[in-house]
Design a protein around this motif. Structure first.
Motif, PDB file in Angstrom:
ATOM      1  N   ARG A  98     112.633  -7.740 -27.002  1.00  0.00           N
ATOM      2  CA  ARG A  98     112.590  -8.372 -25.672  1.00  0.00           C
ATOM      3  C   ARG A  98     112.286  -7.331 -24.596  1.00  0.00           C
ATOM      4  O   ARG A  98     111.455  -7.560 -23.702  1.00  0.00           O
ATOM      5  N   LYS A  99     112.903  -6.149 -24.679  1.00  0.00           N
ATOM      6  CA  LYS A  99     112.647  -5.088 -23.707  1.00  0.00           C
ATOM      7  C   LYS A  99     111.191  -4.619 -23.777  1.00  0.00           C
ATOM      8  O   LYS A  99     110.556  -4.378 -22.763  1.00  0.00           O
ATOM      9  N   ARG A 100     110.664  -4.494 -24.997  1.00  0.00           N
ATOM     10  CA  ARG A 100     109.280  -4.060 -25.170  1.00  0.00           C
ATOM     11  C   ARG A 100     108.310  -5.065 -24.537  1.00  0.00           C
ATOM     12  O   ARG A 100     107.375  -4.686 -23.840  1.00  0.00           O
ATOM     13  N   LYS A 101     108.566  -6.344 -24.744  1.00  0.00           N
ATOM     14  CA  LYS A 101     107.704  -7.378 -24.152  1.00  0.00           C
ATOM     15  C   LYS A 101     107.790  -7.357 -22.635  1.00  0.00           C
ATOM     16  O   LYS A 101     106.785  -7.514 -21.945  1.00  0.00           O
ATOM     17  N   ASN A 102     108.991  -7.167 -22.098  1.00  0.00           N
ATOM     18  CA  ASN A 102     109.155  -7.109 -20.647  1.00  0.00           C
ATOM     19  C   ASN A 102     108.413  -5.925 -20.058  1.00  0.00           C
ATOM     20  O   ASN A 102     107.827  -6.017 -18.977  1.00  0.00           O
ATOM     21  N   GLU A 103     108.439  -4.787 -20.747  1.00  0.00           N
ATOM     22  CA  GLU A 103     107.726  -3.606 -20.266  1.00  0.00           C
ATOM     23  C   GLU A 103     106.220  -3.828 -20.282  1.00  0.00           C
ATOM     24  O   GLU A 103     105.502  -3.381 -19.396  1.00  0.00           O
ATOM     25  N   GLU A 104     105.726  -4.543 -21.293  1.00  0.00           N
ATOM     26  CA  GLU A 104     104.292  -4.827 -21.368  1.00  0.00           C
ATOM     27  C   GLU A 104     103.856  -5.760 -20.243  1.00  0.00           C
ATOM     28  O   GLU A 104     102.753  -5.636 -19.723  1.00  0.00           O
ATOM     29  N   LEU A 105     104.715  -6.695 -19.887  1.00  0.00           N
ATOM     30  CA  LEU A 105     104.370  -7.677 -18.862  1.00  0.00           C
ATOM     31  C   LEU A 105     104.615  -7.180 -17.440  1.00  0.00           C
ATOM     32  O   LEU A 105     104.117  -7.764 -16.489  1.00  0.00           O
ATOM     33  N   ALA A 106     105.375  -6.104 -17.312  1.00  0.00           N
ATOM     34  CA  ALA A 106     105.707  -5.588 -15.979  1.00  0.00           C
ATOM     35  C   ALA A 106     104.446  -5.059 -15.302  1.00  0.00           C
ATOM     36  O   ALA A 106     103.636  -4.369 -15.911  1.00  0.00           O
ATOM     37  N   PRO A 107     104.258  -5.401 -14.029  1.00  0.00           N
ATOM     38  CA  PRO A 107     103.072  -4.912 -13.327  1.00  0.00           C
ATOM     39  C   PRO A 107     103.156  -3.406 -13.130  1.00  0.00           C
ATOM     40  O   PRO A 107     104.207  -2.858 -12.852  1.00  0.00           O
ATOM     41  N   ARG A 108     102.022  -2.772 -13.302  1.00  0.00           N
ATOM     42  CA  ARG A 108     101.961  -1.326 -13.116  1.00  0.00           C
ATOM     43  C   ARG A 108     101.223  -1.034 -11.828  1.00  0.00           C
ATOM     44  O   ARG A 108     100.265  -1.708 -11.478  1.00  0.00           O
ATOM     45  N   GLY A 109     101.664  -0.008 -11.145  1.00  0.00           N
ATOM     46  CA  GLY A 109     101.019   0.382  -9.903  1.00  0.00           C
ATOM     47  C   GLY A 109      99.715   1.111 -10.179  1.00  0.00           C
ATOM     48  O   GLY A 109      99.378   1.421 -11.317  1.00  0.00           O
ATOM     49  N   PRO A 110      98.980   1.388  -9.131  1.00  0.00           N
ATOM     50  CA  PRO A 110      97.715   2.096  -9.309  1.00  0.00           C
ATOM     51  C   PRO A 110      97.955   3.519  -9.811  1.00  0.00           C
ATOM     52  O   PRO A 110      98.955   4.146  -9.498  1.00  0.00           O
ATOM     53  N   SER A 111      97.003   4.020 -10.583  1.00  0.00           N
ATOM     54  CA  SER A 111      97.118   5.369 -11.120  1.00  0.00           C
ATOM     55  C   SER A 111      96.892   6.391 -10.011  1.00  0.00           C
ATOM     56  O   SER A 111      96.446   6.051  -8.908  1.00  0.00           O
ATOM     57  N   GLU A 112      97.178   7.640 -10.310  1.00  0.00           N
ATOM     58  CA  GLU A 112      96.985   8.702  -9.329  1.00  0.00           C
ATOM     59  C   GLU A 112      95.507   8.820  -8.948  1.00  0.00           C
ATOM     60  O   GLU A 112      95.177   9.027  -7.781  1.00  0.00           O
ATOM     61  N   ASP A 113      94.622   8.657  -9.919  1.00  0.00           N
ATOM     62  CA  ASP A 113      93.186   8.700  -9.616  1.00  0.00           C
ATOM     63  C   ASP A 113      92.768   7.549  -8.710  1.00  0.00           C
ATOM     64  O   ASP A 113      91.949   7.733  -7.809  1.00  0.00           O
TER      65      ASP A 113
END
Length: 108
Positions: free
Chosen positions: A29-44
């Motif tokens: 469940r934690k792994r799925k939540n991490e995959e679905l969590a929005p990620r911010g823009p990269s440093e580049d």
């Protein structure tokens, strides 16, 4: 007495299996939540955005650019993104050669 100890042993084994199963389900469940969590823009991405605004604002000094980022409500760059740019000594100009040679910048 022997039958009672055998039952307790079987019960402890079942309990241990149930605990392991619950632990695995929780990890999944934690792994799925991490995959679905929005990620911010990269440093580049943030560097590219800061460079875009640097160009739009007339190539200001670093501190002026940071002030613009703080004041502009429609700007999606943050003041700390100005620090990602390759500034020349004195913080007055961005090193254009370095910026243009970045493959991540040219590939977008």
């Amino acid at each position: 007495i022997h039958l009672l100890s055998l039952r307790r042993r079987e019960q402890s084994i079942r309990l241990e299996r149930a605990k392991n199963r619950i632990q695995l389900q929780e990890q999944e469940r934690k792994r799925k939540n991490e995959e679905l969590a929005p990620r911010g823009p990269s440093e580049d991405d943030r560097r590219q955005l800061a460079f875009l605004w640097y160009s739009r604002c007339g190539m200001p000094h670093r501190n002026v650019l940071k002030a613009y980022f703080r004041k502009m409500k429609h700007c999606d760059a943050r003041p700390e993104d100005a620090d990602l740019l390759p500034w020349l000594p004195g913080d007055k100009l961005v090193d254009m050669n370095l910026m243009m040679n970045k493959s991540t910048f040219l590939n977008r």
